[in-house]
Write an enzyme that holds these catalytic residues in place. Sequence first.
Site, PDB file in Angstrom:
ATOM      1  N   SER A 366     -52.812  42.546 -68.675  1.00  0.00           N
ATOM      2  CA  SER A 366     -53.834  42.570 -67.631  1.00  0.00           C
ATOM      3  C   SER A 366     -55.096  41.875 -68.112  1.00  0.00           C
ATOM      4  CB  SER A 366     -54.167  44.021 -67.233  1.00  0.00           C
ATOM      5  OG  SER A 366     -54.607  44.762 -68.350  1.00  0.00           O
ATOM      6  N   LYS A 372     -65.225  36.681 -69.969  1.00  0.00           N
ATOM      7  CA  LYS A 372     -65.350  37.732 -70.982  1.00  0.00           C
ATOM      8  C   LYS A 372     -64.058  37.950 -71.759  1.00  0.00           C
ATOM      9  CE  LYS A 372     -69.022  40.235 -68.594  1.00  0.00           C
ATOM     10  NZ  LYS A 372     -69.487  41.548 -68.066  1.00  0.00           N
ATOM     11  N   GLU A 373     -62.967  37.495 -71.196  1.00  0.00           N
ATOM     12  CA  GLU A 373     -61.679  37.569 -71.871  1.00  0.00           C
ATOM     13  C   GLU A 373     -61.143  36.154 -72.002  1.00  0.00           C
ATOM     14  OE1 GLU A 373     -60.298  41.922 -70.141  1.00  0.00           O
ATOM     15  OE2 GLU A 373     -59.913  40.110 -68.958  1.00  0.00           O
ATOM     16  N   ASP A 402     -56.783  39.847 -62.297  1.00  0.00           N
ATOM     17  CA  ASP A 402     -57.551  40.515 -61.247  1.00  0.00           C
ATOM     18  C   ASP A 402     -58.734  39.680 -60.779  1.00  0.00           C
ATOM     19  OD1 ASP A 402     -56.554  42.801 -60.141  1.00  0.00           O
ATOM     20  OD2 ASP A 402     -58.114  44.111 -60.914  1.00  0.00           O
ATOM     21  N   LYS A 592     -59.727  49.184 -59.689  1.00  0.00           N
ATOM     22  CA  LYS A 592     -59.886  48.564 -61.007  1.00  0.00           C
ATOM     23  C   LYS A 592     -58.541  48.342 -61.707  1.00  0.00           C
ATOM     24  CE  LYS A 592     -64.491  50.612 -61.486  1.00  0.00           C
ATOM     25  NZ  LYS A 592     -64.456  51.413 -60.223  1.00  0.00           N
ATOM     26  N   LYS A 593     -58.489  48.658 -63.003  1.00  0.00           N
ATOM     27  CA  LYS A 593     -57.300  48.356 -63.793  1.00  0.00           C
ATOM     28  C   LYS A 593     -56.101  49.159 -63.322  1.00  0.00           C
ATOM     29  CE  LYS A 593     -55.458  48.391 -68.509  1.00  0.00           C
ATOM     30  NZ  LYS A 593     -55.711  48.705 -69.931  1.00  0.00           N
ATOM     31  N   ASP A 617     -53.136  45.102 -73.442  1.00  0.00           N
ATOM     32  CA  ASP A 617     -54.360  44.421 -73.050  1.00  0.00           C
ATOM     33  C   ASP A 617     -54.237  42.948 -73.411  1.00  0.00           C
ATOM     34  OD1 ASP A 617     -55.436  46.724 -72.066  1.00  0.00           O
ATOM     35  OD2 ASP A 617     -56.672  47.156 -73.820  1.00  0.00           O
ATOM     36  N   ASP A 813     -55.873  55.959 -68.176  1.00  0.00           N
ATOM     37  CA  ASP A 813     -54.763  56.091 -69.106  1.00  0.00           C
ATOM     38  C   ASP A 813     -54.517  57.547 -69.499  1.00  0.00           C
ATOM     39  OD1 ASP A 813     -57.191  56.212 -70.363  1.00  0.00           O
ATOM     40  OD2 ASP A 813     -56.813  54.620 -71.791  1.00  0.00           O
TER      41      ASP A 813
END
Length: 1112
Positions: A366, A372-373, A402, A592-593, A617, A813
């Site tokens: 994801s 930022k990633e 996303d 969100k996630k 991740d 989680d």
Amino acid sequence: MASTNPSKKAIRDSQSNRSSGGQTVKFARRTSSGRYVDLSGVDYDMPGENSGDFTNYTVHIPSTPDNQPMDSSSMATKAEEQYVANSLFTGGFNSATRAHLMDKVIESEVSHPQMAGTKGSSCAMPGCDGKVMTDERGKDITPCECRFKICRDCFLDAQKESGLCPGCKEPFKVGDYDDDGGARGRLPLPPMANSKMNRTMSVMGSQNGDSFDSNRFMFENKGSYDYGSGVWSQDDIYDDRDRDEGLQAGMLESADKPWKPLSHVLPMPATIILPYRLFIFVRLVVLAFFLAWRIQHPNEEAIWLWLMSVICEVWFAFSWILDQFPKLNPVNRSTDLAVLREKFDLPTPSNPTGRSDLPGVDLFVSTADPEKEPPLVTANTILSILAVDYPVEKIACYISDDGGALLTFEAMAEACSFGNLWVPFCRKHDIEPRNPDSYFAVKGDPTKNKRRSDFVKDRRTIKREYDEFKVRINGLPDSIRRRSDAFNAREEMKMLKHIREMGADPLESVKIQKATWMADGTHWPGTWAVSSRDHGKGDHPGILQVMLKPPSPDPLSGCAEDGPIDFTDVDIRLPMFVYMSREKRKGYDHNKKAGAMNALVRSSAVLSNGSFILNLDCDHYIYNCKAIREGLCFMLDRAGEEICYIQFPQRFEGIDPSDRYANNNTVFFDGNMRASDGIQGPFYVGTGCMFRRFALYGFDPPNLEKINNGEQETRMLTHIDFDPLLTEKLIPKRFGNSTILSDSIPICEFHGRPLADDASVKYGRPPGILTAQRDPLDPSTVAEAVSVISCWYEDKTEWGGRVGWIYGSVTEDVVTGYRMHNRGWRSVYCITKRDAFRGSAPINLTDRLHQVLRWATGSVEIFFSRNNAFLGTRKLKFLQRLSYINVGVYPFTSAFLIIYCFLPALSLFSGHFIVQTLNIVFLVYLLVITFCLIGAAVLEVKWSGISLEEWWRNEQFWLISGTSAHLAAVLQGLLKVVAGIEISFTLTTKAAVDENEDIYAELYLVKWTSLMIPPIVIGMVNIIAIATAFARTVFSAKPQWNKFVGGAFFSMWVLTHLYPFAKGLMGRRGKTPTIVFVWSGLVAITLSLLWISINPIRSTSPAVSSSGFQFP
């Protein structure tokens, strides 16, 4: 978009060959101008297409690896697969699902035949811009022996109109299109005996072309026909004359073999665990007596000081019990990969083919924001997944974007293209780790344990290719921007030309949408750089692209001339890879996630339906290529059907050697999680976790007593067998309207059972049922996958409430794992000898505090929700319940911790201590409690395998985070519960560090945040208090050293814990930012004035008690 010269070919509705109950797909076709035009609404008068296609096309030769002719069904299958692989599917709420055919996915050339946008030969029909279909090696497929190159659409037209080949003007005749070496791509198998080969060829040669006696063919080969060879490849074991006798003997021998477990539980040595428990018990008893003594002996001189200290100590005792008691039964586990291979990967009487009988595994990655990633980090993670050591045809990788960013899409396409070299290179030379960035960063001799003579040359080649790959990835933002600017300028010029032709004012300003353009010259359906309607971060259709279509079921070896590296005898297949960006619309809560993960669960159930799901991740890559096999050793072992997930420890790279802020978190991962494994299982911590898909659907673990009265069960069950209340009418209310999704649930449950290879396995599946080939993808199936990721699909269903990842918390989680444990499932902690996964963690103080703030806020949300473990069912074991209660309670410790950190300073300022006198009873209690604490800590370090330094760093950061982030989390959680104020968090930045940069540069960067105020104030106040009390005691006529020593000791305890925090404020050069001094000074002065106003300084000193402790 409109086009004046549409292509000759129209993409047919995928439902023309299927039932009408599936999803409708509207295809679009690229034109020569680079644009696309929707052709699905055009009527192409195709009567009888369903019944007439390929009716005169028949193949009589058996499909052996040495001879692989095509029939009509294989042609249609390959056509659909190629269309799926070359199409970008979009769709969503109130919109049709469209498949946009893409001739070009990225700017660079694509060569792997499984990948979208693979370059192929052009169709020879005049006016057609289609591509000839290719086989699994990328070779052209021609349906006629004249080798006339024709695409699928023109072939269908020719079959329908005249049945004649446009090249030779004769009826289509099957040619031996594979005589270029169709068999050379197969991995070598043991040679066949001459007599058997002769018998096989005699059967092949005896056919008259009109019929083929397959029964005779199989009989002469003793029913041994299989992949890779026309004859079963065990001639070196059994002679031709006694083949049947050998098989029977093998079956008897297999039945006589003792059953072997796949995993083992290793209890802790008694010399460690028994003293450990004794220390805990002694400390518990002494702590109870100490608190009773404290309550019975108040400090009359400072009752307020005594009361605050006692309240804090009682809470600390309660918190210690919640943290310590679940650690009473830690365990270790081991796996046996050799037994796993023997049971699932080697030929057996139940699986004579030797194909892998392992279940399918879907891997989820994801990402949300490419800024930022970094895409390079995500691409390296994907490459490590594609190269994992697991049957290629059983793996499917999915990435959820996303953000819907074209940058991520093209970066993933570049990763697939580079994987064409990287994955076979890893297999050829047994590379570890299989993340290229980490592999090339490893220090040491790369040739160690490498046996092939061409390793150095291959490594040099792949390193050069990887450097070019990084340049392409890092250059994608500029490339996309320049491309979009060019296409937007072209559209603007066309608009101006149109205005002039219409006679309008040419000076009038022209406004066009600043679109983001793909490499094939069409609009990107996701988020644009300049947001607009239907193209924003929270407003775009669902997007799904099968970037790597499912591989062939049989190994495919490379050739020396196919690329820069010789991959002869190396399997060059790549696993299936899918890019997905779920639909987002304004007014919908996308959760969100957790919402992204649930979309992945649904789409993967439609496309591949792996029985197990591994989520990572984007910055966590596979460090141990056998990690999936290690996890499956627990899932497929006896009683493995009761396991909902396998949690792997999180390991990190790029952490400073001293681990200043306890980023490795080893006390939690090697201590708490290992201890939870001895109860009902560890928590789910967000990444590096392998799920049983069936458990995610909200079912209880199988109860054999209810299903089959305790008898052995090896048949496939239905929904109602697992949940008697789940009738057919209620299935859509729980899982949604997709029948493909609901029908896949019993299948994934059946395939994920342990192997019923022994009578002791009461709940399993028969051996050999997973050796069959996976069904190929078709457009209607992909359209269904697009449908289940739409923003409306979860409406009025139980997704996020009972099914899938649970909504309502930023720590989805932990809540998801809790719900599973609460239903009676258990989990397992898998610590491998070689780390299974590795990732990155924020080493900057500010980023670390924000990370802890997010975790703590989620815990507060859990405490105030129905997921509080106090409300758990009886299926939740007592010590497991304590663990989950501690998860929701630990942030509230911050309030008591902050008070307790101020108590030493208040004691020094006031001249009073928490006890009236330092008598011998208080000191003895304190000494015994401290001794038990140290003894338990030493033994915990021993059984957990961590170091004392790591334990001490964890203690330090516990105080730092407890006085900063945890307090803010409590306040934010209360605001959400009381006032309904939602909490928003930013993503933790994943940095991609260049080779020449300092990897620890972030450690010394000081970024101000209000979370720093409480620990700064605590440190400043304690320093001022020590100096003030010392000066007052030294210059006093009758110094009271006993009270000063007690207060100063605890103040130094606080300051020692805050040392890493203070060091972080100094930065690289040891300079503290001015704002730190400003805030600290203002707060310290305010607190000092407040204290003086409450307790003014007296002119005379109180009398000294002669019974108290005196400083020598």
